[in-house]
Design a protein around this motif. Sequence first.
Motif, PDB file in Angstrom:
ATOM      1  N   HIS A 146       0.820  -1.195   0.000  1.00  0.00           N
ATOM      2  CA  HIS A 146       0.000   0.000   0.000  1.00  0.00           C
ATOM      3  C   HIS A 146       0.859   1.252   0.000  1.00  0.00           C
ATOM      4  CE1 HIS A 146      -4.372  -0.050   0.505  1.00  0.00           C
ATOM      5  NE2 HIS A 146      -4.153   1.241   0.360  1.00  0.00           N
ATOM      6  N   GLU A 147       1.886   1.238   0.846  1.00  0.00           N
ATOM      7  CA  GLU A 147       2.767   2.399   0.962  1.00  0.00           C
ATOM      8  C   GLU A 147       3.585   2.611  -0.295  1.00  0.00           C
ATOM      9  OE1 GLU A 147       4.346   4.210   3.838  1.00  0.00           O
ATOM     10  OE2 GLU A 147       3.496   3.174   5.571  1.00  0.00           O
ATOM     11  N   VAL A 148       3.900   1.512  -0.976  1.00  0.00           N
ATOM     12  CA  VAL A 148       4.682   1.614  -2.201  1.00  0.00           C
ATOM     13  C   VAL A 148       3.797   2.093  -3.341  1.00  0.00           C
ATOM     14  CG1 VAL A 148       5.884   0.243  -3.953  1.00  0.00           C
ATOM     15  CG2 VAL A 148       6.400  -0.106  -1.546  1.00  0.00           C
ATOM     16  N   ASN A 149       2.550   1.701  -3.288  1.00  0.00           N
ATOM     17  CA  ASN A 149       1.634   1.982  -4.374  1.00  0.00           C
ATOM     18  C   ASN A 149       1.361   3.471  -4.576  1.00  0.00           C
ATOM     19  OD1 ASN A 149       0.568   0.369  -6.287  1.00  0.00           O
ATOM     20  ND2 ASN A 149      -1.481   0.396  -5.426  1.00  0.00           N
ATOM     21  N   ASN A 150       1.210   4.200  -3.479  1.00  0.00           N
ATOM     22  CA  ASN A 150       0.895   5.626  -3.613  1.00  0.00           C
ATOM     23  C   ASN A 150       1.961   6.401  -4.382  1.00  0.00           C
ATOM     24  OD1 ASN A 150      -1.543   5.306  -2.372  1.00  0.00           O
ATOM     25  ND2 ASN A 150      -0.765   5.814  -0.327  1.00  0.00           N
ATOM     26  N   LEU A 163       4.194   5.222  -6.335  1.00  0.00           N
ATOM     27  CA  LEU A 163       4.300   4.654  -7.691  1.00  0.00           C
ATOM     28  C   LEU A 163       3.242   5.254  -8.604  1.00  0.00           C
ATOM     29  CD1 LEU A 163       4.961   0.804  -7.789  1.00  0.00           C
ATOM     30  CD2 LEU A 163       6.286   2.688  -8.778  1.00  0.00           C
ATOM     31  N   GLU A 164       2.046   5.375  -8.078  1.00  0.00           N
ATOM     32  CA  GLU A 164       0.954   5.946  -8.857  1.00  0.00           C
ATOM     33  C   GLU A 164       1.261   7.390  -9.214  1.00  0.00           C
ATOM     34  OE1 GLU A 164      -3.206   5.651  -7.192  1.00  0.00           O
ATOM     35  OE2 GLU A 164      -2.701   3.595  -7.806  1.00  0.00           O
ATOM     36  N   ALA A 165       1.772   8.115  -8.219  1.00  0.00           N
ATOM     37  CA  ALA A 165       2.121   9.518  -8.451  1.00  0.00           C
ATOM     38  C   ALA A 165       3.168   9.614  -9.548  1.00  0.00           C
ATOM     39  CB  ALA A 165       2.637  10.152  -7.160  1.00  0.00           C
ATOM     40  N   THR A 170       9.287  16.641  -8.628  1.00  0.00           N
ATOM     41  CA  THR A 170       8.304  15.913  -7.830  1.00  0.00           C
ATOM     42  C   THR A 170       8.549  14.408  -7.918  1.00  0.00           C
ATOM     43  OG1 THR A 170       6.790  17.633  -8.529  1.00  0.00           O
ATOM     44  CG2 THR A 170       5.853  15.842  -7.252  1.00  0.00           C
ATOM     45  N   ILE A 171       8.930  13.968  -9.109  1.00  0.00           N
ATOM     46  CA  ILE A 171       9.237  12.541  -9.270  1.00  0.00           C
ATOM     47  C   ILE A 171      10.385  12.160  -8.340  1.00  0.00           C
ATOM     48  CG2 ILE A 171      10.244  10.836 -10.852  1.00  0.00           C
ATOM     49  CD1 ILE A 171       8.570  12.126 -13.094  1.00  0.00           C
ATOM     50  N   GLU A 172      11.392  13.010  -8.293  1.00  0.00           N
ATOM     51  CA  GLU A 172      12.540  12.750  -7.419  1.00  0.00           C
ATOM     52  C   GLU A 172      12.099  12.616  -5.965  1.00  0.00           C
ATOM     53  OE1 GLU A 172      16.554  14.499  -9.394  1.00  0.00           O
ATOM     54  OE2 GLU A 172      15.448  15.767  -8.013  1.00  0.00           O
ATOM     55  N   GLU A 173      11.220  13.529  -5.571  1.00  0.00           N
ATOM     56  CA  GLU A 173      10.699  13.474  -4.190  1.00  0.00           C
ATOM     57  C   GLU A 173      10.004  12.135  -3.924  1.00  0.00           C
ATOM     58  OE1 GLU A 173       8.032  16.769  -3.575  1.00  0.00           O
ATOM     59  OE2 GLU A 173       9.757  18.136  -3.764  1.00  0.00           O
ATOM     60  N   GLN A 174       9.155  11.754  -4.864  1.00  0.00           N
ATOM     61  CA  GLN A 174       8.406  10.508  -4.704  1.00  0.00           C
ATOM     62  C   GLN A 174       9.335   9.295  -4.679  1.00  0.00           C
ATOM     63  OE1 GLN A 174       5.053  10.165  -4.043  1.00  0.00           O
ATOM     64  NE2 GLN A 174       5.267  12.367  -3.734  1.00  0.00           N
ATOM     65  N   LEU A 175      10.413   9.383  -5.465  1.00  0.00           N
ATOM     66  CA  LEU A 175      11.380   8.281  -5.449  1.00  0.00           C
ATOM     67  C   LEU A 175      12.048   8.183  -4.082  1.00  0.00           C
ATOM     68  CD1 LEU A 175      13.022   8.558  -8.983  1.00  0.00           C
ATOM     69  CD2 LEU A 175      11.694   6.642  -8.070  1.00  0.00           C
ATOM     70  N   ARG A 176      12.297   9.337  -3.476  1.00  0.00           N
ATOM     71  CA  ARG A 176      12.892   9.317  -2.128  1.00  0.00           C
ATOM     72  C   ARG A 176      11.933   8.678  -1.124  1.00  0.00           C
ATOM     73  NH1 ARG A 176      15.721  14.020  -3.479  1.00  0.00           N
ATOM     74  NH2 ARG A 176      13.972  15.343  -2.934  1.00  0.00           N
ATOM     75  N   VAL A 177      10.640   9.011  -1.262  1.00  0.00           N
ATOM     76  CA  VAL A 177       9.637   8.389  -0.391  1.00  0.00           C
ATOM     77  C   VAL A 177       9.681   6.870  -0.554  1.00  0.00           C
ATOM     78  CG1 VAL A 177       7.156   8.114   0.050  1.00  0.00           C
ATOM     79  CG2 VAL A 177       8.096  10.394  -0.401  1.00  0.00           C
ATOM     80  N   LEU A 178       9.707   6.438  -1.822  1.00  0.00           N
ATOM     81  CA  LEU A 178       9.778   5.001  -2.109  1.00  0.00           C
ATOM     82  C   LEU A 178      10.998   4.372  -1.443  1.00  0.00           C
ATOM     83  CD1 LEU A 178       8.995   4.215  -5.841  1.00  0.00           C
ATOM     84  CD2 LEU A 178       7.979   3.226  -3.792  1.00  0.00           C
ATOM     85  N   GLY A 179      12.127   5.051  -1.584  1.00  0.00           N
ATOM     86  CA  GLY A 179      13.368   4.547  -0.991  1.00  0.00           C
ATOM     87  C   GLY A 179      13.238   4.378   0.506  1.00  0.00           C
ATOM     88  N   ARG A 180      12.607   5.364   1.133  1.00  0.00           N
ATOM     89  CA  ARG A 180      12.445   5.294   2.600  1.00  0.00           C
ATOM     90  C   ARG A 180      11.582   4.100   2.994  1.00  0.00           C
ATOM     91  NH1 ARG A 180      12.228  10.912   2.838  1.00  0.00           N
ATOM     92  NH2 ARG A 180       9.970  10.949   2.739  1.00  0.00           N
TER      93      ARG A 180
END
Length: 244
Positions: free
Chosen positions: A38-42, A44-46, A70-80
């Motif tokens: 679930h956490e990965v999905n958000n 990824l969708e963005a 923004t993509i970079e930010e989301q990638l960091r979230v994914l990494g975390r």
Amino acid sequence: MGAADVQELQEKLDRVERALERSERIAVASRFAGAIMHEVNNPLEAITNLVYLAREQRNEPELVLEYMTTIEEQLRVLGRVTNQALSYHREQVEPKTFDLVQIAQSALKLHADKLSRHGITVDRHFRGPALAKVRANEILQVVSNLILNAVDALAEHTRRISIRAGRCSGCVYLAVADNGPGIQPSHVNRLFEPYVTTKQAGTGLGLWLSRRLISNHHGALRFRTSQQGKWQGTTFRINLPTAD
Ligand SMILES: Nc1ncnc2c1ncn2[C@@H]1O[C@H](COP(=O)(O)OP(=O)(O)O)[C@@H](O)[C@H]1O
Ligand SMILES: [Mg+2]
């Protein structure tokens, strides 16, 4: 029954207990997997949407750059998310120093979606660092069990869960409290036995396993629950020896 029979029976019982423990661990792991997906999905969708937008507006470099940021930010979230999941997932044999506050936060994050879907207010009272030498994945599993039990208990009430973590003398603690109806009197004395459940889809193994995991850490898992007093609800509290 002879001594040999008793010993054979004991060995069988031990094997059954170990199998039970394994199956409950697998059940918990699959719940974790679901929560992590679930956490990965958000993000990824963005990212998928942003890539689409960037392609659509490729003639406007400024916009594309903005999307990239923004993509970079989301990638960091994914990494975390994945890092955190991995740090808990690696089979941890030797206990390491961890902060119970961080474990509590991870558990809340893991179930953030479920908590908000059920409209549950979460109060956090963290007085960290609360350091203990633990196998963090096991403690996370216990806290996760306690949170899910609290959620189940809250099904039809004004929903509030409070989570505390901090230091006590020679120990650290982590407590999960709910304002549900309390534990049924007929079950109060048997909660930590395997297969004791009041839920239709319950296994009755959560608290049994939780207590085993906590006592393997030389800690204690205790609870208080309301009778017919002014105070209503249930609190489960983990105490562990401090690492300081
Ligand atoms: N916070 C709580 N409030 C009320 N009852 C609880 C709470 N936590 C546990 N219980 C009771 O203890 C039982 C055993 O819990 P557990 O071992 O986690 O198994 P399960 O959740 O599969 O039923 C539950 O079925 C429920 O009756
Ligand atoms: Mg349970």
